[in-house]
Motif scaffolding. Structure first.
Motif, PDB file in Angstrom:
ATOM      1  N   ILE A 257       0.395   0.845  -1.159  1.00 38.35           N
ATOM      2  CA  ILE A 257       1.252   1.161  -2.301  1.00 38.35           C
ATOM      3  C   ILE A 257       2.373   0.132  -2.421  1.00 38.35           C
ATOM      4  O   ILE A 257       2.688  -0.347  -3.514  1.00 38.35           O
ATOM      5  N   VAL A 258       2.971  -0.222  -1.292  1.00 40.70           N
ATOM      6  CA  VAL A 258       4.039  -1.228  -1.300  1.00 40.70           C
ATOM      7  C   VAL A 258       3.513  -2.563  -1.808  1.00 40.70           C
ATOM      8  O   VAL A 258       4.184  -3.253  -2.596  1.00 40.70           O
ATOM      9  N   THR A 259       2.326  -2.942  -1.383  1.00 42.32           N
ATOM     10  CA  THR A 259       1.741  -4.205  -1.828  1.00 42.32           C
ATOM     11  C   THR A 259       1.545  -4.212  -3.336  1.00 42.32           C
ATOM     12  O   THR A 259       1.828  -5.206  -4.015  1.00 42.32           O
ATOM     13  N   PHE A 260       1.055  -3.110  -3.888  1.00 46.07           N
ATOM     14  CA  PHE A 260       0.924  -3.006  -5.345  1.00 46.07           C
ATOM     15  C   PHE A 260       2.277  -3.210  -6.020  1.00 46.07           C
ATOM     16  O   PHE A 260       2.396  -3.954  -7.004  1.00 46.07           O
ATOM     17  N   LEU A 261       3.319  -2.553  -5.496  1.00 53.61           N
ATOM     18  CA  LEU A 261       4.641  -2.687  -6.093  1.00 53.61           C
ATOM     19  C   LEU A 261       5.192  -4.105  -5.969  1.00 53.61           C
ATOM     20  O   LEU A 261       6.052  -4.512  -6.757  1.00 53.61           O
ATOM     21  N   ALA A 262       4.705  -4.852  -4.988  1.00 54.97           N
ATOM     22  CA  ALA A 262       5.179  -6.227  -4.778  1.00 54.97           C
ATOM     23  C   ALA A 262       4.512  -7.215  -5.721  1.00 54.97           C
ATOM     24  O   ALA A 262       5.007  -8.335  -5.888  1.00 54.97           O
ATOM     25  N   THR A 263       3.404  -6.834  -6.331  1.00 55.34           N
ATOM     26  CA  THR A 263       2.663  -7.753  -7.196  1.00 55.34           C
ATOM     27  C   THR A 263       3.088  -7.611  -8.648  1.00 55.34           C
ATOM     28  O   THR A 263       3.794  -6.673  -9.040  1.00 55.34           O
ATOM     29  N   ASP A 264       2.575  -8.518  -9.468  1.00 58.02           N
ATOM     30  CA  ASP A 264       2.865  -8.475 -10.900  1.00 58.02           C
ATOM     31  C   ASP A 264       2.189  -7.296 -11.582  1.00 58.02           C
ATOM     32  O   ASP A 264       2.571  -6.915 -12.696  1.00 58.02           O
ATOM     33  N   HIS A 265       1.211  -6.687 -10.930  1.00 55.42           N
ATOM     34  CA  HIS A 265       0.529  -5.535 -11.521  1.00 55.42           C
ATOM     35  C   HIS A 265       1.486  -4.363 -11.730  1.00 55.42           C
ATOM     36  O   HIS A 265       1.202  -3.476 -12.551  1.00 55.42           O
TER      37      HIS A 265
END
Length: 254
Positions: free
Chosen positions: A229-237
């Motif tokens: 979830i954190v990785t998703f929040l870190a991306t442009d997505h």
């Protein structure tokens, strides 16, 4: 090319548990990751080894949080190390994961426990963000690791829950403050997760089963559940999400 290639991330409390999983995931997706730790250098080196063996890029930064001048100490060491890596001092991603716990009901609460928990869980993230903003690039990401305890009644962890509630408030306020720079600010709130910090709550198979039964999926969370979830929040997505605390408890107490 990973979704985070060319990005630099700082993950506090990354020597083990959720922090380690976050650092590994960000590195897997291409970020150069600063692995912050406070005391456990052996564990921090294990995180570093996991990342480098998988082809990722990372380095260690030590600073004890919850102490005077902790933010200045951490960023000074971070900037020195980035210079040695021939990378500028700029950051793209700040993950405030480091935290500490302490159980106390209202009659057991003490000023010492209050000061310690708030110093590490709330004051440190606030001033790490403040100090880091001069290096955080526009379109950056700030992700605070909160807790389901902030929105659920846990009388036995009163002060800890208060620290995470304050972190959620900080998240919302900063999201509005930093929106003109296209910096998103979000929080992720894990529930019961299989980490060292929560080990004392899983003293017997019966206790573990009881905790698992509070979730919709009848299992405890894994650090990778939170890291994804954190990785998703870190991306442009995730560019259109800001000011939110995302429940990452597996549907605890639905």
């Amino acid at each position: 090319m990973g979704a985070l290639s060319g990005k630099t991330a700082l993950v506090t409390g990354a020597s083990r548990g959720i922090g380690r999983a976050i650092a590994q995931q960000l590195a897997h997706h291409g970020a150069l990751v600063a692995i912050h730790y406070g005391h456990n250098e052996t564990a921090a080196n294990e995180t570093l080894t996991h990342i480098t063996r998988a082809g990722g890029k990372a380095f260690l930064v030590r600073a004890e949080l919850g102490t005077p001048h902790d933010a200045e100490t951490l960023y000074t060491r971070l900037e020195d190390t980035l210079t040695r890596h021939h990378t500028g001092p700029e950051l793209d991603i700040l993950v405030n994961n480091a935290g500490t716990s302490g159980s106390a009901r209202i009659h057991d609460a003490t000023p010492e426990l209050f000061d310690h928990l708030f110093a590490v869980n709330t004051k440190a993230p606030l001033f790490l963000i403040q100090r880091g903003l001069k290096h955080l690039r526009d379109n950056g990401r700030i992700i605070n690791i909160s807790s389901a305890a902030a929105t659920t009644a846990y009388p036995e962890s009163l002060i800890y829950s208060m620290t995470k509630g304050a972190l959620n408030t900080l998240t919302r306020a900063l999201a509005k403050e930093l929106a003109p720079r296209n910096i998103t600010v979000n929080a992720v709130a894990p529930g019961y997760t299989e980490t060292d910090m929560n080990a004392t709550k899983r003293t017997t198979p019966h206790t573990t089963a009881a905790l698992a039964a509070t979730t919709a999926f009848n299992r405890l969370g894994h650090p990778t559940d939170i890291a994804d979830i954190v990785t998703f929040l870190a991306t442009d997505h995730s560019r259109w999400i800001t000011g939110h605390t995302i429940d990452a408890s597996g549907g605890t107490h639905l």
